[in-house]
Write an enzyme that holds these catalytic residues in place. Structure first.
Site, PDB file in Angstrom:
ATOM      1  N   VAL A 152     -18.953  -4.025 -13.754  1.00  0.00           N
ATOM      2  CA  VAL A 152     -17.541  -3.731 -13.641  1.00  0.00           C
ATOM      3  C   VAL A 152     -16.912  -4.596 -12.500  1.00  0.00           C
ATOM      4  CG1 VAL A 152     -15.804  -1.916 -13.454  1.00  0.00           C
ATOM      5  CG2 VAL A 152     -17.788  -1.253 -14.612  1.00  0.00           C
ATOM      6  N   GLU A 153     -17.647  -4.674 -11.506  1.00  0.00           N
ATOM      7  CA  GLU A 153     -17.285  -5.297 -10.194  1.00  0.00           C
ATOM      8  C   GLU A 153     -17.319  -6.983 -10.162  1.00  0.00           C
ATOM      9  OE1 GLU A 153     -16.108  -4.527  -7.339  1.00  0.00           O
ATOM     10  OE2 GLU A 153     -16.060  -2.427  -7.564  1.00  0.00           O
ATOM     11  N   SER A 154     -18.190  -7.515 -10.965  1.00  0.00           N
ATOM     12  CA  SER A 154     -18.251  -8.982 -10.819  1.00  0.00           C
ATOM     13  C   SER A 154     -18.858  -9.656 -12.240  1.00  0.00           C
ATOM     14  CB  SER A 154     -19.388  -9.343  -9.902  1.00  0.00           C
ATOM     15  OG  SER A 154     -20.625  -8.969 -10.010  1.00  0.00           O
ATOM     16  N   TYR A 256     -10.475   2.105 -13.939  1.00  0.00           N
ATOM     17  CA  TYR A 256     -12.051   1.524 -13.222  1.00  0.00           C
ATOM     18  C   TYR A 256     -12.925   2.743 -13.777  1.00  0.00           C
ATOM     19  CZ  TYR A 256     -15.211  -0.083  -9.583  1.00  0.00           C
ATOM     20  OH  TYR A 256     -16.319  -0.259  -9.050  1.00  0.00           O
TER      21      TYR A 256
END
Length: 368
Positions: A152-154, A256
């Site tokens: 999800v982040e990167s 998110y």
């Protein structure tokens, strides 16, 4: 005469249009942070371009339609009851218990399912990173599902940079990175170091859970910051239910937590949806097949890769924290290398130096 002039003008415009299209179709060349400082070493590592090439494929328009991949049809939707049943099963195996069904989560799941090619690439990257993630999470006694947070982040891109200035697989801002001992200087940025940043992320997530005690809100705090979550809790009598408080969070955070739940589902059930795995991973070595060595003398990564008889691309994929090619001597600099390449280098140096080991590797055991 007028006709010839018009034809010449049209021909000129056609050539001009072609040149414009050709220029904008070429990828931009990113030089990490050195794009802002042209006086630095000209031999900067072009990892941003490398990752851009690997992660960005041709965009395909799906818009809810089923995509075809050779023999199998990519299943881009799922029945409500089936999704609820699979969530229930995931919850039985999970310490987080975050797999709750609602229409927002359902939409997020199907959004990921329409990204079959992207998921296939992510799985190939995960084969390298997840064993290390799982090792760190187990050491800190954290739920193993948190490894999916890095997607999800990167997208598992170790040099990803956000508009806000967050960097690395776990997207640390400079201030938070420093709190968790991620150093930044002109030579390297440890937020880009997959191992050190994973250690920092585990410590940070552990801290957040100790303070908040609810995994959905911990995820929200990781995205929006703990201050945002504390403020929302104070304004709502400390009700610790993310979905009851959903409307009070920033829009990005509202999406998110559903994205985290959705990527957990897709990574566990991609086979049921006929998502093809990309077999050609950019990583030629497994994490456990690598070793960290100290750099004792000034080296060029380009020339060092040649000495190791490995590609420059493979070397920088294992060491994305370095921002420049020339690494100065010092006890604080390390390189991650394939174990068999270290042995190869030791043997060649012994032959060339009449039994004396290369000073770069002189403290490395013969059989790591």
């Amino acid at each position: 005469m007028a006709t010839i002039t018009i034809r010449n003008i049209m021909f000129f415009m056609l050539i001009l249009k072609s040149l414009i299209l050709q220029s904008i179709s070429k990828p931009f060349l990113f030089l990490h942070k050195d794009i802002y400082d042209q006086k630095k070493d000209v031999d900067n590592i072009y990892t941003e371009k490398l990752w851009k090439k690997m992660l960005v494929g041709k965009k395909k328009s799906s818009h809810g339609k089923k995509l075809y991949h050779k023999r199998n049809i990519l299943i881009t939707n799922i029945d409500t009851e089936e999704l609820k049943a699979r969530f229930s099963f995931l919850n039985t195996k999970s310490r987080m218990k975050v797999f709750k069904y609602n229409s927002i989560v359902h939409a997020s799941v199907e959004s990921y399912l329409r990204m079959g090619e992207y998921i296939g690439k992510i799985i190939s990257f995960a084969n390298f990173y997840f064993p290390m993630f799982e090792e760190k999470l187990e050491t800190h006694r954290l739920p193993k599902e948190l490894k999916y947070l890095a997607i999800v982040e990167s997208n598992l891109n170790p040099i990803a940079t956000s508009k806000a200035g967050a960097k690395g697989i776990w997207q640390f801002m400079p201030e938070t990175g420093k709190i968790y001992n991620l150093n930044i200087n002109d030579i390297y940025d440890e937020r880009n170091d997959p191992v050190k940043s994973t250690e920092a992320a585990c410590r940070y997530l552990k801290f957040l859970y100790k303070k908040i005690g609810n995994w959905e809100l911990v995820l929200a705090a990781y995205n929006a910051g703990p201050g945002t979550v504390y403020k929302i809790l104070q304004n709502n009598q400390n009700r610790k239910d993310f979905w009851e408080l959903w409307e009070f969070f920033p829009k990005e955070t509202q999406n998110y937590v559903p994205k985290f739940i959705a990527i957990n589902y897709v990574m566990n059930y991609y086979k049921e949806h006929n998502i093809p795995v990309q077999r050609s991973s950019p990583y030629k070595y497994k994490y456990k097949e690598t070793i960290l060595i100290p750099i004792k003398e000034k080296i060029s990564l380009k020339f060092f890769s040649y000495s190791l008889n490995m590609s420059y691309q493979d070397l920088i994929l294992l060491n994305p924290q370095y921002l420049v090619d020339i690494i100065p001597p010092g006890n604080k600099f390390f390189l991650r290398l394939p174990k068999r390449k270290v042995l190869f280098f030791q043997k060649t140096q012994k032959i060339g130096n009449h039994g004396q080991r290369d000073p770069i590797l002189k403290n490395i055991p013969q059989h790591p």
